[in-house]
Write a protein that holds these residues in place. Structure first.
Motif, PDB file in Angstrom:
ATOM      1  N   THR A  98       0.823  -1.200   0.000  1.00  0.00           N
ATOM      2  CA  THR A  98       0.000   0.000   0.000  1.00  0.00           C
ATOM      3  C   THR A  98       0.862   1.256   0.000  1.00  0.00           C
ATOM      4  N   SER A 157      -6.340   3.782   5.668  1.00  0.00           N
ATOM      5  CA  SER A 157      -5.673   2.530   5.313  1.00  0.00           C
ATOM      6  C   SER A 157      -6.543   1.756   4.329  1.00  0.00           C
ATOM      7  N   SER A 183      -7.286  -2.021   2.477  1.00  0.00           N
ATOM      8  CA  SER A 183      -7.137  -3.458   2.675  1.00  0.00           C
ATOM      9  C   SER A 183      -8.045  -4.202   1.693  1.00  0.00           C
TER      10      SER A 183
END
Length: 125
Positions: free
Chosen positions: A58, A69, A71
């Motif tokens: 990332t 974030s 995912s």
């Protein structure tokens, strides 16, 4: 046919959190880079961050680093954007996009050819 659908947007107070989802269909999303972008009224589109294919590396824009974030949920063929410590300046329409051919760069949007319809995020002060 590649299809991306964002969800999870809404209104939140400053300092709050939201989790956006990007549901992919027509391809196996974990093989390809998926990026999140945002665009506020009157402003240029900004690359928020991305997750690479396979290895799941990332990278994030400085404006969101440490707060956002990205995912994957491989079982659901979905990529999520977790947004914490939201600020009024995070208000924008958020889009996910996929890059399925060659070089791509989320900072410029280059190579991201397949886009979702976007979801509105509004952060009140």
């Amino acid at each position: 046919q590649v299809h991306l659908v964002e969800s999870g947007g809404g209104l939140v107070q400053s300092g709050g959190s939201l989790r956006l989802s990007c549901a992919a269909s027509g391809f196996t999303s974990d093989r390809w880079p998926i990026a999140w972008f945002r665009q506020a009224p009157g402003k240029r589109r900004e690359g928020v961050g991305y997750i690479s294919g396979y290895g799941g590396i990332t990278s994030y824009a400085d404006s969101v680093k440490g707060r956002f974030s990205i995912s994957r949920d491989k079982a659901k063929n979905t990529v999520c954007l977790q947004m914490n410590s939201l600020k009024p300046e995070d208000t924008a329409v958020y889009y996910c996009a996929a890059a399925q051919s060659g070089y791509s760069d989320y900072r410029t949007g280059y190579g991201y050819d397949d886009w979702g319809q976007g979801t509105q995020v509004t952060v009140s002060s």
